[in-house]
Motif scaffolding. Structure first.
Motif, PDB file in Angstrom:
ATOM      1  N   TYR A  10       0.832  -1.202   0.000  1.00  0.00           N
ATOM      2  CA  TYR A  10       0.000   0.000   0.000  1.00  0.00           C
ATOM      3  C   TYR A  10       0.872   1.260   0.000  1.00  0.00           C
ATOM      4  CZ  TYR A  10      -4.422  -2.475   0.911  1.00  0.00           C
ATOM      5  OH  TYR A  10      -5.540  -3.264   0.812  1.00  0.00           O
ATOM      6  N   SER A  13       2.527   1.805  -3.361  1.00  0.00           N
ATOM      7  CA  SER A  13       1.518   2.229  -4.336  1.00  0.00           C
ATOM      8  C   SER A  13       1.207   3.715  -4.173  1.00  0.00           C
ATOM      9  CB  SER A  13       0.237   1.412  -4.167  1.00  0.00           C
ATOM     10  OG  SER A  13       0.479   0.044  -4.406  1.00  0.00           O
ATOM     11  N   CYS A  17       1.999   6.783  -6.865  1.00  0.00           N
ATOM     12  CA  CYS A  17       0.982   7.761  -7.279  1.00  0.00           C
ATOM     13  C   CYS A  17       1.481   9.182  -7.070  1.00  0.00           C
ATOM     14  CB  CYS A  17      -0.310   7.534  -6.495  1.00  0.00           C
ATOM     15  SG  CYS A  17      -1.213   6.035  -6.930  1.00  0.00           S
ATOM     16  N   THR A 229      -4.852   7.967  -3.271  1.00  0.00           N
ATOM     17  CA  THR A 229      -3.568   7.899  -2.582  1.00  0.00           C
ATOM     18  C   THR A 229      -3.741   8.024  -1.077  1.00  0.00           C
ATOM     19  OG1 THR A 229      -2.697   9.031  -4.519  1.00  0.00           O
ATOM     20  CG2 THR A 229      -1.205   8.734  -2.683  1.00  0.00           C
TER      21      THR A 229
END
Length: 298
Positions: A10, A13, A17, A229
């Motif tokens: 997470y 990621s 972003c 995000t």
């Protein structure tokens, strides 16, 4: 171990972003004014966050929040996204993306400095050293490698970039007193900010329907800077066993962002930007080291 791996997934990621948004800001501002970008990106983010809450069965909670928390939602929404992104996008409209995004990364240090008057926390020696290092980096970037000349490439753009760090830091420090659940609170902030941003655009005569490229860019910014995000990062912090390890992933973002700015915006990456960014990241690392040393000593 499984939850920690998910936390890293997470967190990475979210960082990926965030690494793309400086490029998205600059490309979108070729088709939109800063105020238009705030309006359309905020509308997209509001739709995303409201949809996320509804899909998770929290629609009634959202409606209750609209009725009971409209004052705090209006106040926080005026600060972020309304004023904060208006100022940030002004910086991006005046400066090369590489300079604006590097200066914006000093917000973590600004937050430590603002915590003294707002939260009555004490200033540590590490914070002062980190401040000197970070702001020397800002000077290096803003003067294109001549920090002691005080001849800025665009003084207005630098002022907006530094102003955005003050607004962002103040928002999150004031948020420590906010009793709303974070995701719900963010969704309410974006909803209540929309009339304010629309009124600003109307006053400036900027409510005209923009080109599709601008709308596409604003939609991307709304999801990947302001909406998704935040959800990814909240999940990372919830699952991790070490918030410090996840927070360190942030240091990857400006470096990845420079490559994207070079390849998609076409900016040549200046050596002064690399040196200045190195000083800023070094200052932030020094600040974190000081905080951890204090925790161990305590």
């Amino acid at each position: 171990m499984q939850s920690q791996r998910k936390a890293y997934l997470y967190g990475l990621s979210a960082v990926l972003c965030w690494s793309t948004v400086a490029t998205a800001f600059k490309l979108s501002l070729a088709h939109l004014s800063p105020a238009q970008l705030v309006l359309h990106a905020s509308a997209t983010s509001a739709l995303f966050l409201v949809g996320w809450l509804v899909l998770r069965g929290r629609g009634a909670e959202l409606l209750a929040g609209i009725r009971s928390d409209w004052r705090s939602s209006l106040l926080f929404g005026a600060l972020n996204p309304c004023i904060y992104y208006l100022v940030l996008f002004q910086a991006y409209s005046r400066l090369p993306a590489q300079e604006a995004q590097a200066i914006n990364y000093t917000w973590a240090l600004t937050m430590a400095l603002l915590s003294v008057p707002i939260l009555k926390q004490r200033l540590r020696a590490f914070d002062l050293l980190a401040a000197a290092c970070c702001y020397l980096g800002v000077l290096t970037i803003a003067t294109h490698g001549r920090p002691f000349s005080l001849e800025f490439s665009n003084l207005g753009g630098v002022a907006f970039a530094l102003g955005s760090t003050l607004l962002w830091s103040a928002y999150w420090l004031l948020n420590t007193r906010d009793r709303r659940e974070p995701l719900l609170g963010l969704a309410l902030n974006f909803l209540f900010s929309l009339p304010l941003i629309a009124a600003w655009c109307a006053w400036r005569g900027e409510l005209a329907w923009p080109a599709w490229q601008g709308l596409a860019g604003a939609a991307y910014v709304g999801v990947f800077e302001m909406g998704l995000t935040f959800v990814l990062w909240l999940n990372a912090m919830r699952l991790t066993r070490s918030a410090a390890r996840i927070s360190n992933l942030i240091f990857l973002s400006p470096l990845l962002s420079l490559f994207l700015i070079h390849f998609f915006v076409g900016e040549p990456i200046l050596s002064s930007t690399l040196v200045g960014l190195g000083l800023i990241l070094g200052g932030l690392a020094l600040q974190q080291l000081g905080a951890r040393s204090e925790q161990v000593a305590g």
